[in-house]
Design an enzyme around this catalytic site. Structure first.
Site, PDB file in Angstrom:
ATOM      1  CE  LYS A  22     -36.857 -37.051 -24.478  1.00 52.26           C
ATOM      2  NZ  LYS A  22     -36.314 -36.544 -23.395  1.00 52.26           N
ATOM      3  CG  ASN A  23     -39.688 -34.607 -22.267  1.00 56.40           C
ATOM      4  OD1 ASN A  23     -38.834 -35.261 -22.081  1.00 56.40           O
ATOM      5  ND2 ASN A  23     -39.459 -33.129 -22.480  1.00 56.40           N
ATOM      6  NE  ARG A  94     -30.788 -31.829 -16.695  1.00 52.58           N
ATOM      7  CZ  ARG A  94     -30.297 -31.008 -15.660  1.00 52.58           C
ATOM      8  NH1 ARG A  94     -28.994 -31.275 -15.630  1.00 52.58           N
ATOM      9  NH2 ARG A  94     -30.842 -30.466 -14.742  1.00 52.58           N
ATOM     10  CB  CYS A 118     -26.643 -31.420 -20.759  1.00 54.64           C
ATOM     11  SG  CYS A 118     -28.092 -30.304 -21.156  1.00 54.64           S
ATOM     12  NE  ARG A 123     -31.417 -29.102 -18.959  1.00 52.62           N
ATOM     13  CZ  ARG A 123     -32.237 -30.171 -19.498  1.00 52.62           C
ATOM     14  NH1 ARG A 123     -31.305 -30.659 -20.613  1.00 52.62           N
ATOM     15  NH2 ARG A 123     -33.331 -30.503 -19.550  1.00 52.62           N
ATOM     16  CB  SER A 165     -38.150 -25.802 -12.775  1.00 55.16           C
ATOM     17  OG  SER A 165     -37.549 -27.156 -12.776  1.00 55.16           O
ATOM     18  CB  VAL A 166     -40.578 -29.123 -16.850  1.00 55.60           C
ATOM     19  CG1 VAL A 166     -41.183 -30.464 -16.837  1.00 55.60           C
ATOM     20  CG2 VAL A 166     -41.255 -27.987 -17.587  1.00 55.60           C
ATOM     21  CG  ASP A 307     -37.923 -29.641 -25.570  1.00 58.34           C
ATOM     22  OD1 ASP A 307     -36.904 -29.042 -25.271  1.00 58.34           O
ATOM     23  OD2 ASP A 307     -38.402 -30.311 -24.782  1.00 58.34           O
ATOM     24  CB  ILE A 329     -36.300 -22.306 -21.673  1.00 62.93           C
ATOM     25  CG1 ILE A 329     -37.767 -21.568 -22.066  1.00 62.93           C
ATOM     26  CG2 ILE A 329     -36.267 -23.232 -20.634  1.00 62.93           C
ATOM     27  CD1 ILE A 329     -38.677 -21.251 -20.904  1.00 62.93           C
ATOM     28  NE  ARG A 399     -30.848 -38.159 -24.341  1.00 60.16           N
ATOM     29  CZ  ARG A 399     -31.023 -36.982 -23.893  1.00 60.16           C
ATOM     30  NH1 ARG A 399     -30.082 -36.181 -24.254  1.00 60.16           N
ATOM     31  NH2 ARG A 399     -31.540 -36.685 -22.792  1.00 60.16           N
TER      32      ARG A 399
HETATM   33  C1  UD1 Z   1     -37.653 -30.276 -19.319  1.00 56.77           C
HETATM   34  C2  UD1 Z   1     -37.622 -31.140 -20.432  1.00 56.77           C
HETATM   35  C3  UD1 Z   1     -36.961 -30.509 -21.356  1.00 56.77           C
HETATM   36  C4  UD1 Z   1     -37.468 -29.133 -21.585  1.00 56.77           C
HETATM   37  C5  UD1 Z   1     -37.475 -28.315 -20.434  1.00 56.77           C
HETATM   38  C6  UD1 Z   1     -38.189 -27.023 -20.717  1.00 56.77           C
HETATM   39  C7  UD1 Z   1     -38.054 -33.446 -19.817  1.00 56.77           C
HETATM   40  C8  UD1 Z   1     -37.380 -34.784 -19.328  1.00 56.77           C
HETATM   41  N1  UD1 Z   1     -37.163 -32.428 -19.966  1.00 56.77           N
HETATM   42  O1  UD1 Z   1     -36.122 -30.234 -18.765  1.00 56.77           O
HETATM   43  O2  UD1 Z   1     -37.123 -31.394 -22.645  1.00 56.77           O
HETATM   44  O3  UD1 Z   1     -36.590 -28.486 -22.975  1.00 56.77           O
HETATM   45  O4  UD1 Z   1     -38.445 -29.090 -19.279  1.00 56.77           O
HETATM   46  O5  UD1 Z   1     -39.475 -26.959 -21.138  1.00 56.77           O
HETATM   47  O6  UD1 Z   1     -39.190 -33.308 -19.422  1.00 56.77           O
HETATM   48  N2  UD1 Z   1     -33.436 -24.564 -13.870  1.00 56.77           N
HETATM   49  C9  UD1 Z   1     -32.690 -24.038 -12.509  1.00 56.77           C
HETATM   50  N3  UD1 Z   1     -32.712 -24.943 -11.347  1.00 56.77           N
HETATM   51  C10 UD1 Z   1     -33.590 -25.910 -10.968  1.00 56.77           C
HETATM   52  C11 UD1 Z   1     -34.203 -26.557 -12.371  1.00 56.77           C
HETATM   53  C12 UD1 Z   1     -34.440 -25.738 -13.453  1.00 56.77           C
HETATM   54  O7  UD1 Z   1     -32.095 -23.039 -12.692  1.00 56.77           O
HETATM   55  O8  UD1 Z   1     -33.168 -26.755 -10.045  1.00 56.77           O
HETATM   56  C13 UD1 Z   1     -33.177 -23.791 -14.820  1.00 56.77           C
HETATM   57  C14 UD1 Z   1     -33.010 -24.411 -16.056  1.00 56.77           C
HETATM   58  O9  UD1 Z   1     -31.618 -24.469 -16.164  1.00 56.77           O
HETATM   59  C15 UD1 Z   1     -33.744 -23.898 -17.312  1.00 56.77           C
HETATM   60  C16 UD1 Z   1     -34.890 -23.475 -16.724  1.00 56.77           C
HETATM   61  O10 UD1 Z   1     -34.882 -23.559 -15.187  1.00 56.77           O
HETATM   62  O11 UD1 Z   1     -33.003 -22.815 -17.595  1.00 56.77           O
HETATM   63  C17 UD1 Z   1     -36.153 -24.583 -17.124  1.00 56.77           C
HETATM   64  O12 UD1 Z   1     -35.586 -25.774 -16.936  1.00 56.77           O
HETATM   65  P1  UD1 Z   1     -36.500 -27.044 -16.528  1.00 56.77           P
HETATM   66  O13 UD1 Z   1     -38.038 -26.686 -16.807  1.00 56.77           O
HETATM   67  O14 UD1 Z   1     -36.241 -27.500 -15.116  1.00 56.77           O
HETATM   68  O15 UD1 Z   1     -36.111 -28.009 -17.492  1.00 56.77           O
HETATM   69  P2  UD1 Z   1     -36.096 -29.610 -17.407  1.00 56.77           P
HETATM   70  O16 UD1 Z   1     -37.112 -30.199 -16.342  1.00 56.77           O
HETATM   71  O17 UD1 Z   1     -34.586 -29.925 -16.964  1.00 56.77           O
END
Ligand code: UD1
Length: 418
Positions: A22-23, A94, A118, A123, A165-166, A307, A329, A399
Site C-alpha cells: 500500500k505504501n 494523509r 491523526c 504529523r 521523513s518518508v 508500522d 518515530i 485501509r
Molecule cells: C509513512 C508511512 C507510515 C509509516 C511512516 C514512518 C505511508 C503512506 N505512510 O508515513 O505507514 O508509519 O512513514 O515509517 O507511506 N514529520 C514532521 N514533519 C513533516 C513530515 C514528517 O515532523 O513534514 C514527522 C512525523 O510527524 C513523524 C516523522 O516525521 O514523527 C516520520 O514521519 P514520515 O516518515 O513523514 O511518515 P509518513 O510519510 O507520514
C-alpha cells in the site's frame, strides 16, 4: 458497524501470499500524474488505494481497476485538470498530500488540503513544504489548504532534510522529476517503498542516482508516455504474518516476498526464538515454546519499522522476561497498550518506552481498534487469547490489509466479520 470475532488458541498452518505494498502504491499513484499512460500491477485493493484513486479521478485522471488482475490503468489526457486535492479526500488518508509535488511540478500550481493530525501523532507537513520551497515554490496556508505556485516551474536545488521523513522524501523526489536541472536530496528516507517509487520514476525516463541517504535527480520536462510497473510486496503485511507465525504457527509459509528486504525483522524474530527458514524468498515460520525477551527501537529503514511495533509488542507478551520497545518515530503510537492490558498483558509505559512483562496469559475481550497497525495487533492478540475476542472499528484494518480474514482462515484461524 462491522466487527471481527476471533476464537483464539487455534494453531495456524498453511500458506499466505503477501499482497503488493500500500505504501509503495500510494506515492506511485501520485507520481502517475506526470505520465500519460500507466499500468500498475500487484496493486493491493484496500481502502486507502481506492481513496487515492478517487482523488486522482477528481483531479481529472481516468482510472480503470481490474480487480481480479490486481491491476490499475491510469490515463492523463491533460484535459480538464483540477489542481485541487479537497479536504474530504485528504482527511481520511494523509498520503493525499503526495499529489502536491506532482501537480506543482507539472501544472505549476496546486491547492491541497492540510491533512491534519491523526491518532498516532500530530504529523505535520512542514518538511514537505520546506523541500518544495527550496525548489522554488511559493507556498501559503489559507483556510486549511496549502496553496502552492511556481509560475516559471520548479528549479533543481540542493536540499538537506532536517529529519528523515518518508512522505517529504517522496513529495520532493516527485517534484524534482520535472524541475529544471539537478536536485540533490540528502538525509532522505530510503524505505523499500521509496526505492520502488524511484524504479517507477526511472521508467518514466528520469535519471536518478541513489547512494546511502542521498538521491540525485536530473529533472526532465517531458517524461515517457507509457509505463508498466509491478508494485513491490508489502513488507509490513509480511512482518505481521511472520509475527502471527511466531505466536501460534504450526507451520506458516509466507510467499511473494523479497527476504533481503525484511532481513532485519527475520533476524529479530529468530533472536526471540521463532523457528524460521528462508529458501528462495519463501519463508517458513513455526512458533517456539521458549521465546526470549528482546529490546527493540523503531527507526527509519533499515531500522525496525514503527508500522510493526504494535504487532511485535503482542509477541513480547509471550516472551520470557522484560522486553522493551522504544517508539522513536511517532509520539502517540502506544494506543494498543490499554486494549492489550485489558486482555491480560502486563505493560508499562514511560515516555517513549514500553516495558512488556512476559509471558502473560491473554484472555479474549471486546476491544477497540484505534489505527491500522494497532488494529491488527489486537487481531494477533485475539489469535492467542483464551475464549473469543471482538475487535471493533475494523474500518482501520480495511485501509491497509487485503483479505485479512481470508488469509488467516486459510491457515485454520477462526475469525469472522460480524
Ligand atoms: C509513512 C508511512 C507510515 C509509516 C511512516 C514512518 C505511508 C503512506 N505512510 O508515513 O505507514 O508509519 O512513514 O515509517 O507511506 N514529520 C514532521 N514533519 C513533516 C513530515 C514528517 O515532523 O513534514 C514527522 C512525523 O510527524 C513523524 C516523522 O516525521 O514523527 C516520520 O514521519 P514520515 O516518515 O513523514 O511518515 P509518513 O510519510 O507520514
Amino acid at each position: 458497524m462491522q466487527k471481527l470475532l476471533i476464537k483464539g488458541k487455534k494453531n495456524l498452518a498453511g500458506s499466505i501470499s503477501i499482497s503488493g505494498s500500500k505504501n509503495a502504491t500510494l506515492p506511485i499513484l501520485a507520481a502517475s500524474i506526470l505520465a500519460k499512460d500507466v499500468n500498475l500491477t500487484n496493486v493491493p485493493l484496500v481502502k486507502d488505494i481506492f481513496t487515492m484513486i478517487e482523488l486522482l479521478k477528481f483531479i481529472g485522471i481516468k482510472v480503470k481497476i481490474f480487480k481480479k488482475k490486481k491491476t490499475i490503468q491510469l490515463k492523463n489526457s491533460n484535459k480538464k485538470i483540477n489542481t485541487l486535492a479537497p479536504y474530504k479526500l485528504v482527511k481520511t488518508m494523509r498520503a493525499g498530500v503526495l499529489v502536491l509535488g506532482s501537480l506543482l511540478t507539472k501544472y505549476k500550481k496546486a491547492k491541497v488540503s492540510l491533512p491534519g493530525g491523526c491518532a498516532i501523532g500530530t504529523r505535520p507537513v512542514d518538511i514537505h513544504l520546506f523541500a518544495l520551497k527550496k525548489l522554488g515554490a511559493k507556498i501559503k496556508i489559507k483556510d486549511g489548504y496549502i496553496i502552492a505556485e511556481a509560475k516559471q516551474g520548479l528549479i533543481g536545488n540542493k536540499i538537506r532534510f532536517p529529519s528523515i521523513s518518508v512522505g517529504a522524501t517522496e513529495n520532493a523526489l516527485i517534484a524534482a522529476c520535472s524541475a529544471e536541472g539537478k536536485t540533490v536530496l540528502s538525509n532522505c528516507a530510503i524505505e523499500p517503498e521509496i526505492l520502488d517509487l524511484i524504479t517507477f520514476l526511472k521508467k518514466l525516463g528520469i535519471l536518478i542516482q541513489i547512494s546511502g541517504r542521498k538521491i540525485i535527480i536530473n529533472g526532465k520536462k517531458s517524461v515517457k508516455k507509457k509505463v508498466n510497473h509491478k508494485i513491490i510486496f508489502d513488507r509490513i503485511e509480511a512482518g505481521t504474518y511472520l509475527i502471527a507465525g511466531a505466536l501460534i504457527g504450526k507451520k506458516i509459509i509466507i510467499r511473494n516476498v523479497l527476504s533481503r528486504v525484511i532481513k532485519n525483522e527475520i533476524k529479530i524474530l529468530k533472536k526471540i526464538g521463532a523457528k524460521i527458514t528462508v529458501k528462495k524468498n519463501i519463508i517458513t515460520i513455526t512458533k517456539s515454546k521458549n521465546m526470549k525477551k528482546i529490546n527493540v527501537i523503531t527507526k527509519p529503514y533499515p531500522g525496525f519499522p514503527t508500522d510493526l511495533q504494535a504487532q511485535l509488542m503482542v509477541l513480547m507478551t509471550q516472551t520470557k522476561g522484560v522486553s522493551k520497545i522504544k517508539e522513536n518515530i511517532f509520539e502517540n503510537r502506544f494506543m494498543h497498550v490499554p486494549e492489550l492490558k485489558r486482555m491480560g498483558a502486563k505493560i508499562e509505559i514511560q515516555n517513549k518506552t514500553a516495558r512488556i512483562f512476559g509471558p502473560s496469559k491473554l484472555t479474549g475481550a471486546e476491544v477497540m481498534a484505534t489505527d491500522l497497525r494497532a488494529s491488527v495487533s489486537l487481531v494477533l492478540a485475539g489469535l492467542i487469547a483464551d475464549n473469543r475476542t471482538i475487535v471493533n472499528r475494523i474500518y482501520h484494518l480495511d485501509r491497509g490489509y487485503e483479505f485479512l480474514e481470508k488469509k488467516l482462515k486459510k491457515c485454520n484461524a477462526v475469525i469472522k466479520r460480524i
